[in-house]
Design a protein around this motif. Sequence first.
Motif, PDB file in Angstrom:
ATOM      1  N   UNK A  30       0.701  -1.162  -0.087  1.00 63.63           N
ATOM      2  CA  UNK A  30      -0.028  -0.071   0.003  1.00 63.63           C
ATOM      3  C   UNK A  30       0.885   1.348   0.232  1.00 63.63           C
ATOM      4  N   UNK A  31       1.905   1.157   0.772  1.00 68.00           N
ATOM      5  CA  UNK A  31       2.868   2.405   0.538  1.00 68.00           C
ATOM      6  C   UNK A  31       3.255   2.698  -0.596  1.00 68.00           C
ATOM      7  N   UNK A  32       3.828   1.632  -1.396  1.00 71.33           N
ATOM      8  CA  UNK A  32       4.380   1.798  -2.811  1.00 71.33           C
ATOM      9  C   UNK A  32       3.341   2.397  -3.728  1.00 71.33           C
ATOM     10  N   UNK A  33       2.038   2.159  -3.399  1.00 70.81           N
ATOM     11  CA  UNK A  33       0.961   2.304  -4.371  1.00 70.81           C
ATOM     12  C   UNK A  33       0.690   3.783  -4.030  1.00 70.81           C
ATOM     13  N   UNK A  34       0.633   4.488  -2.816  1.00 70.71           N
ATOM     14  CA  UNK A  34       0.477   5.727  -2.286  1.00 70.71           C
ATOM     15  C   UNK A  34       1.446   6.609  -2.805  1.00 70.71           C
ATOM     16  N   UNK A  35       2.681   6.044  -2.911  1.00 68.92           N
ATOM     17  CA  UNK A  35       4.067   6.964  -3.498  1.00 68.92           C
ATOM     18  C   UNK A  35       4.053   6.927  -4.923  1.00 68.92           C
ATOM     19  N   UNK A  36       3.434   6.168  -5.587  1.00 69.95           N
ATOM     20  CA  UNK A  36       3.585   5.935  -7.119  1.00 69.95           C
ATOM     21  C   UNK A  36       2.996   7.299  -7.692  1.00 69.95           C
ATOM     22  N   UNK A  37       1.788   7.968  -7.592  1.00 72.16           N
ATOM     23  CA  UNK A  37       1.202   9.203  -8.077  1.00 72.16           C
ATOM     24  C   UNK A  37       2.241  10.428  -7.756  1.00 72.16           C
ATOM     25  N   UNK A  38       3.183  10.233  -6.783  1.00 66.73           N
ATOM     26  CA  UNK A  38       4.025  11.426  -6.589  1.00 66.73           C
ATOM     27  C   UNK A  38       5.459  11.202  -7.649  1.00 66.73           C
ATOM     28  N   UNK A  39       5.573  10.239  -8.385  1.00 66.20           N
ATOM     29  CA  UNK A  39       6.488   9.976  -9.294  1.00 66.20           C
ATOM     30  C   UNK A  39       6.426  11.100 -10.490  1.00 66.20           C
TER      31      UNK A  39
END
Length: 200
Positions: A30-39
Motif C-alpha cells: 500500500x505504501x508503494x501504491x500511495x507513493x507512485x502518483x508522486x513520481x
Amino acid sequence: MERIADAQLAALGGTMADTVGQSHRQRLVWLSMLAMPLLFPVALPGMASAVGAFCLFIALGLCLGQPVPLPRWLAQRELNGRAVTVLKRAVDRVVGVVARLGRPRMLALSNRPARVANGVMLSLAGLSMMVPVPIISFDNVLPALAIVLISWGLRLRDGLMLLTGHLVTLAALASVALLWWGGARLATEMISRVAQFLPW
C-alpha cells in the motif's frame, strides 16, 4: 505475484485497519501504491506529507521488528465502495508492472539482519519527502521512487531493487540539501540587492 495481488484484494473493504493489514508485507504494498502518483509532477496538495508520514510509520515498525498499530481515529475509518473499486484497479495494474521487473535475488539485503538498515533508509526517504524545500521543483520524484523501490524490494526480497532504492534515497537527500543551499543563496542575494536601495 498472483498471491500478492490476491492477498491485497482480499483485505480491501471495511475499515482502514482491515485494509492496511497487520503485516509489513501488506503495508509495504500500500505504501508503494500511495507513493507512485508522486513520481509525476502533478499530485494532490498535502499528499507528499501524508505519504511521508505513512512511510515513517512503516519504517518504525521495521526497525522495531513488529508492525505498529494504526491510530484509532484512522484505523476505524470506513472505506466507501468507490475507493475500493479504484484500489482494486490500481492493485491489478501495479502488480502487473512489478511482476516484469522484480524477483528474489541478492537475498542477504532483505534478510533479518538487514531489517534495521532497510527501515532507516525507508525513513530517510520519507523524511526527504516531507521536508519542504524553498524552491518549487520536482522535489518529490526522487523520494517517491526510493519508497517504491525499497517497498517492493522488501516485499519481493529483491536485493537489487533494494540497493537501487538505497542509492536513490541518498540522491534524494542530496537534492533536498542542494535545494536548501540554493534557496538560501538566492534569498541572501535578493536581500543584499534590496538593501542597496534602502535609505539606511
